[in-house]
Design a protein around this motif. Sequence first.
Motif, PDB file in Angstrom:
ATOM      1  N   ILE A 119       0.853  -1.185   0.000  1.00 26.53           N
ATOM      2  CA  ILE A 119       0.000   0.000   0.000  1.00 26.53           C
ATOM      3  C   ILE A 119       0.890   1.237   0.000  1.00 26.53           C
ATOM      4  O   ILE A 119       1.797   1.365   0.831  1.00 26.53           O
ATOM      5  CB  ILE A 119      -0.903   0.024   1.256  1.00 26.53           C
ATOM      6  N   MET A 120       0.652   2.136  -0.961  1.00 26.35           N
ATOM      7  CA  MET A 120       1.405   3.385  -0.979  1.00 26.35           C
ATOM      8  C   MET A 120       0.856   4.254   0.150  1.00 26.35           C
ATOM      9  O   MET A 120      -0.306   4.642   0.124  1.00 26.35           O
ATOM     10  CB  MET A 120       1.269   4.106  -2.323  1.00 26.35           C
ATOM     11  N   VAL A 121       1.693   4.515   1.150  1.00 23.18           N
ATOM     12  CA  VAL A 121       1.240   5.261   2.318  1.00 23.18           C
ATOM     13  C   VAL A 121       1.659   6.726   2.287  1.00 23.18           C
ATOM     14  O   VAL A 121       1.102   7.547   3.022  1.00 23.18           O
ATOM     15  CB  VAL A 121       1.717   4.601   3.636  1.00 23.18           C
ATOM     16  N   LYS A 122       2.622   7.044   1.412  1.00 24.79           N
ATOM     17  CA  LYS A 122       3.093   8.429   1.378  1.00 24.79           C
ATOM     18  C   LYS A 122       3.764   8.702   0.036  1.00 24.79           C
ATOM     19  O   LYS A 122       4.398   7.818  -0.545  1.00 24.79           O
ATOM     20  CB  LYS A 122       4.086   8.640   2.521  1.00 24.79           C
ATOM     21  N   TYR A 123       3.617   9.936  -0.418  1.00 23.37           N
ATOM     22  CA  TYR A 123       4.366  10.405  -1.581  1.00 23.37           C
ATOM     23  C   TYR A 123       4.726  11.858  -1.321  1.00 23.37           C
ATOM     24  O   TYR A 123       3.851  12.694  -1.091  1.00 23.37           O
ATOM     25  CB  TYR A 123       3.563  10.297  -2.881  1.00 23.37           C
ATOM     26  N   GLU A 124       6.034  12.123  -1.322  1.00 23.07           N
ATOM     27  CA  GLU A 124       6.471  13.484  -1.044  1.00 23.07           C
ATOM     28  C   GLU A 124       7.815  13.734  -1.713  1.00 23.07           C
ATOM     29  O   GLU A 124       8.759  12.959  -1.522  1.00 23.07           O
ATOM     30  CB  GLU A 124       6.597  13.666   0.470  1.00 23.07           C
ATOM     31  N   SER A 125       7.882  14.783  -2.512  1.00 24.09           N
ATOM     32  CA  SER A 125       9.129  15.197  -3.167  1.00 24.09           C
ATOM     33  C   SER A 125       9.807  14.053  -3.911  1.00 24.09           C
ATOM     34  O   SER A 125      11.025  13.864  -3.824  1.00 24.09           O
ATOM     35  CB  SER A 125      10.094  15.789  -2.138  1.00 24.09           C
ATOM     36  N   ASP A 134       4.254  -7.490   5.314  1.00 19.00           N
ATOM     37  CA  ASP A 134       4.794  -7.756   6.652  1.00 19.00           C
ATOM     38  C   ASP A 134       4.814  -6.497   7.521  1.00 19.00           C
ATOM     39  O   ASP A 134       5.442  -6.474   8.576  1.00 19.00           O
ATOM     40  CB  ASP A 134       6.190  -8.372   6.550  1.00 19.00           C
ATOM     41  N   GLU A 135       4.121  -5.448   7.061  1.00 18.70           N
ATOM     42  CA  GLU A 135       4.005  -4.154   7.755  1.00 18.70           C
ATOM     43  C   GLU A 135       5.277  -3.310   7.674  1.00 18.70           C
ATOM     44  O   GLU A 135       5.301  -2.192   8.173  1.00 18.70           O
ATOM     45  CB  GLU A 135       3.572  -4.323   9.220  1.00 18.70           C
ATOM     46  N   LYS A 136       6.329  -3.834   7.087  1.00 17.74           N
ATOM     47  CA  LYS A 136       7.555  -3.065   6.901  1.00 17.74           C
ATOM     48  C   LYS A 136       7.289  -1.989   5.859  1.00 17.74           C
ATOM     49  O   LYS A 136       6.592  -2.227   4.879  1.00 17.74           O
ATOM     50  CB  LYS A 136       8.669  -4.003   6.430  1.00 17.74           C
ATOM     51  N   GLU A 137       7.825  -0.799   6.077  1.00 18.33           N
ATOM     52  CA  GLU A 137       7.691   0.283   5.105  1.00 18.33           C
ATOM     53  C   GLU A 137       9.021   0.502   4.405  1.00 18.33           C
ATOM     54  O   GLU A 137      10.064   0.559   5.046  1.00 18.33           O
ATOM     55  CB  GLU A 137       7.213   1.571   5.776  1.00 18.33           C
ATOM     56  N   LEU A 138       8.951   0.604   3.081  1.00 19.55           N
ATOM     57  CA  LEU A 138      10.126   0.909   2.270  1.00 19.55           C
ATOM     58  C   LEU A 138       9.859   2.193   1.499  1.00 19.55           C
ATOM     59  O   LEU A 138       8.738   2.435   1.054  1.00 19.55           O
ATOM     60  CB  LEU A 138      10.394  -0.210   1.264  1.00 19.55           C
ATOM     61  N   SER A 139      10.912   2.987   1.321  1.00 19.39           N
ATOM     62  CA  SER A 139      10.800   4.205   0.526  1.00 19.39           C
ATOM     63  C   SER A 139      11.674   4.070  -0.714  1.00 19.39           C
ATOM     64  O   SER A 139      12.775   3.509  -0.651  1.00 19.39           O
ATOM     65  CB  SER A 139      11.219   5.427   1.336  1.00 19.39           C
ATOM     66  N   PHE A 140      11.149   4.588  -1.821  1.00 17.20           N
ATOM     67  CA  PHE A 140      11.845   4.530  -3.095  1.00 17.20           C
ATOM     68  C   PHE A 140      11.828   5.930  -3.697  1.00 17.20           C
ATOM     69  O   PHE A 140      10.818   6.620  -3.644  1.00 17.20           O
ATOM     70  CB  PHE A 140      11.115   3.600  -4.081  1.00 17.20           C
ATOM     71  N   ASN A 141      12.933   6.315  -4.301  1.00 19.91           N
ATOM     72  CA  ASN A 141      12.934   7.545  -5.071  1.00 19.91           C
ATOM     73  C   ASN A 141      12.341   7.224  -6.438  1.00 19.91           C
ATOM     74  O   ASN A 141      12.722   6.229  -7.059  1.00 19.91           O
ATOM     75  CB  ASN A 141      14.359   8.089  -5.216  1.00 19.91           C
ATOM     76  N   LYS A 142      11.400   8.023  -6.874  1.00 15.98           N
ATOM     77  CA  LYS A 142      10.718   7.776  -8.155  1.00 15.98           C
ATOM     78  C   LYS A 142      11.717   7.563  -9.297  1.00 15.98           C
ATOM     79  O   LYS A 142      11.522   6.700 -10.145  1.00 15.98           O
ATOM     80  CB  LYS A 142       9.766   8.931  -8.469  1.00 15.98           C
TER      81      LYS A 142
END
Length: 158
Positions: A119-125, A134-142
């Motif tokens: 699930i995409m939970v955030k998008y910023e800059s 597994d509830e782990k959150e990962l961030s990726f640069n577009k």
Amino acid sequence: MAGKNTVQRVEEIVKPFAEALSLDLWDITFTKEGTDWYLRIFIDKDGGISIDDCVALTHAVTKPLDEADPIAQSYMLEVSSPGVERELKKDRHFEKYIGSPVIVRTIRPVDGVRDFSGIMVKYESGQITVRLRDEKELSFNKKDTSFVKLDDFDISDF
């Protein structure tokens, strides 16, 4: 229109017609497949796109595109919905679908993996944050992704 690429020129021509028909101009691509060129215009609207919407925009833009002649070679025009598993490309796409299931494919593997779904939970800059199963959150640069698409799996799986 000097200095602009083909897609930008086409967008300037098509956008007013899409807006007049209450359609969201989702994306435009101009690609070569085999020996043929395709100008694809993807449209959206609340409640979804019908074949009538595609036909209406096709009829509205054919003559203006021919008159402006923004494309030197011959091409085939296709107008359609971006589909259920639509690719998110623009900031407004990401912002609209925060809270939605997505598939992220990275250009380079992250811990040996290139495909992530959650699930995409955030998008910023330009940073996309996805909550995995597994509830782990990962961030990726577009810019480090091959694509980000909506995922049509059952959201209740999360």
